[in-house]
Design an enzyme around this catalytic site. Structure first.
Site, PDB file in Angstrom:
ATOM      1  N   LYS A  55      47.437  43.741  59.068  1.00 24.40           N
ATOM      2  CA  LYS A  55      46.311  43.162  59.812  1.00 24.40           C
ATOM      3  C   LYS A  55      46.658  41.761  60.306  1.00 24.40           C
ATOM      4  O   LYS A  55      46.351  41.387  61.433  1.00 24.40           O
ATOM      5  CB  LYS A  55      45.064  43.107  58.915  1.00 24.40           C
ATOM      6  CG  LYS A  55      44.450  44.476  58.651  1.00 24.40           C
ATOM      7  CD  LYS A  55      43.373  44.419  57.573  1.00 24.40           C
ATOM      8  CE  LYS A  55      42.839  45.823  57.271  1.00 24.40           C
ATOM      9  NZ  LYS A  55      41.879  45.844  56.150  1.00 24.40           N
ATOM     10  N   GLN A  99      39.467  42.009  51.657  1.00 24.59           N
ATOM     11  CA  GLN A  99      40.075  43.332  51.464  1.00 24.59           C
ATOM     12  C   GLN A  99      39.482  44.014  50.231  1.00 24.59           C
ATOM     13  O   GLN A  99      39.375  43.406  49.161  1.00 24.59           O
ATOM     14  CB  GLN A  99      41.603  43.187  51.335  1.00 24.59           C
ATOM     15  CG  GLN A  99      42.357  44.496  51.281  1.00 24.59           C
ATOM     16  CD  GLN A  99      42.250  45.338  52.554  1.00 24.59           C
ATOM     17  OE1 GLN A  99      42.122  44.807  53.658  1.00 24.59           O
ATOM     18  NE2 GLN A  99      42.292  46.650  52.413  1.00 24.59           N
ATOM     19  N   ASP A 122      34.268  43.295  59.405  1.00 22.74           N
ATOM     20  CA  ASP A 122      34.328  44.621  58.779  1.00 22.74           C
ATOM     21  C   ASP A 122      33.057  45.426  59.060  1.00 22.74           C
ATOM     22  O   ASP A 122      33.038  46.641  58.860  1.00 22.74           O
ATOM     23  CB  ASP A 122      34.456  44.475  57.254  1.00 22.74           C
ATOM     24  CG  ASP A 122      35.868  44.694  56.752  1.00 22.74           C
ATOM     25  OD1 ASP A 122      36.602  45.479  57.377  1.00 22.74           O
ATOM     26  OD2 ASP A 122      36.230  44.086  55.730  1.00 22.74           O
TER      27      ASP A 122
HETATM   28  N1  GUN Z   1      39.817  48.828  52.152  1.00 23.19           N
HETATM   29  C1  GUN Z   1      39.960  50.054  52.713  1.00 23.19           C
HETATM   30  N2  GUN Z   1      39.475  50.058  53.974  1.00 23.19           N
HETATM   31  C2  GUN Z   1      39.011  48.816  54.214  1.00 23.19           C
HETATM   32  C3  GUN Z   1      38.408  48.197  55.343  1.00 23.19           C
HETATM   33  O1  GUN Z   1      38.170  48.796  56.399  1.00 23.19           O
HETATM   34  N3  GUN Z   1      38.089  46.877  55.184  1.00 23.19           N
HETATM   35  C4  GUN Z   1      38.317  46.203  54.038  1.00 23.19           C
HETATM   36  N4  GUN Z   1      37.952  44.929  53.983  1.00 23.19           N
HETATM   37  N5  GUN Z   1      38.882  46.745  52.972  1.00 23.19           N
HETATM   38  C5  GUN Z   1      39.231  48.043  53.064  1.00 23.19           C
END
Ligand code: GUN
Length: 290
Positions: A55, A99, A122
């Site tokens: 990311k 995350q 998110d």
């Molecule tokens: N863990 C798995 N998928 C995601 C996501 O889309 N965002 C975040 N912040 N954590 C995750």
């Protein structure tokens, strides 16, 4: 037997990332603002570390500023909440991503609710979930948004389609169902307690599989010609003693029945990152307008 169109998530995501990069340059010219994304990782979960690295690189590649906050697994919840309050107050941070999953001593709900909804790239904050559920334009969760873009790459208008979402997680199943409802699909959300799942999936013109069970959806569950979006990704042992990545759908079976199908890897995964960048750009534009 005709084989399904393989939906190329990698190239669709690449195109979206180029569009975002152009949007970043435009925002900088128009308002003098460079979007900033803060990514918070608590602990050393190996999969999360890979996701965060991916990311952050994509953020920089799009011309945005990427800020990383790596905290030890034992970080008290209060320290994480203090960091989020600081990030909420920073003018150079337009997006905040914590995350998941978080270590078990931290209350995930409290953390999600501590992120400023305007910076919640998110789309997990209850305010953004509520906006999504009421059909308003909002920061939508990234993986679900990516699924809809992939489905629309096959057929631009999803109106009237029977859509079956398998899985009811807050991250994928529930928000993708809301997005598909907003696209005028007739939506069924199936889950682990659903009776006779194969016959429900067989009704679907559009299947979104997000259960996290390797190759659970078999070829004979798929209606001929259906579009199948596979959100799952798991490493399983391969016949040659090595391992391979598979999704929630038995690809080799489904490819002979479906009309269009996402591969694993190279389907939904790259779209999640591209949609995160899109949300960050959007949050930066919105903040520069107030
Ligand atoms: N863990 C798995 N998928 C995601 C996501 O889309 N965002 C975040 N912040 N954590 C995750």
């Amino acid at each position: 037997m005709p084989r399904a169109l393989i939906i190329d998530g990698k190239s669709i995501a690449h195109r979206l990332r180029l569009e975002v990069a152009a949007g970043v340059a435009h925002l900088q010219r128009a308002r003098g603002v460079v979007p900033g994304l803060a990514v918070v990782l608590v602990g050393e979960d190996p999969a999360s570390q890979v996701y965060v690295r991916t990311k952050m690189k994509a953020t920089r590649d799009a011309g945005m500023i990427s800020l990383e906050h790596k905290l030890p697994a034992g970080t008290p919840e209060a320290s994480l909440l203090t960091l989020l309050a600081e990030l909420n107050g920073r003018a150079d941070v337009h997006g905040i991503l914590v995350q998941l999953p978080l270590p078990s001593h931290i209350d995930t709900r409290r953390v999600i609710e501590a992120v400023d909804p305007a910076k919640d790239v998110d789309g997990f904050h209850p305010i953004n979930i509520g906006r999504l559920a009421s059909g308003a334009c909002t920061l939508a969760p990234c993986t679900p948004a990516g699924c809809v873009i992939l489905a629309k790459s096959v057929r631009s208008d999803l109106t009237g389609l029977e859509a079956v979402v398998i899985g009811r997680s807050n991250i994928v199943g529930k928000p993708v169902a809301q997005l598909l409802l907003n696209e005028n699909c007739t939506v069924t959300v199936a889950h682990s307690r659903t009776r006779d799942l194969p016959s429900i999936v067989r009704r679907a013109d559009l299947v979104v599989a997000a259960v996290g069970r390797a190759e659970m959806v078999r070829g004979d569950w798929i209606k001929p010609g259906a579009t199948v979006i596979d959100v799952g990704i798991q490493r399983v042992p391969a016949a040659d003693g090595r391992s391979r990545l598979v999704g929630d759908v038995a690809f080799d079976e489904a490819v002979d029945v479906a009309g269009a199908l996402t591969p694993v890897p190279g389907g939904v995964g790259p779209m999640t990152v591209a949609c995160l960048l899109k949300n960050t750009l959007r949050a930066a534009w919105a903040s520069s307008q107030v």
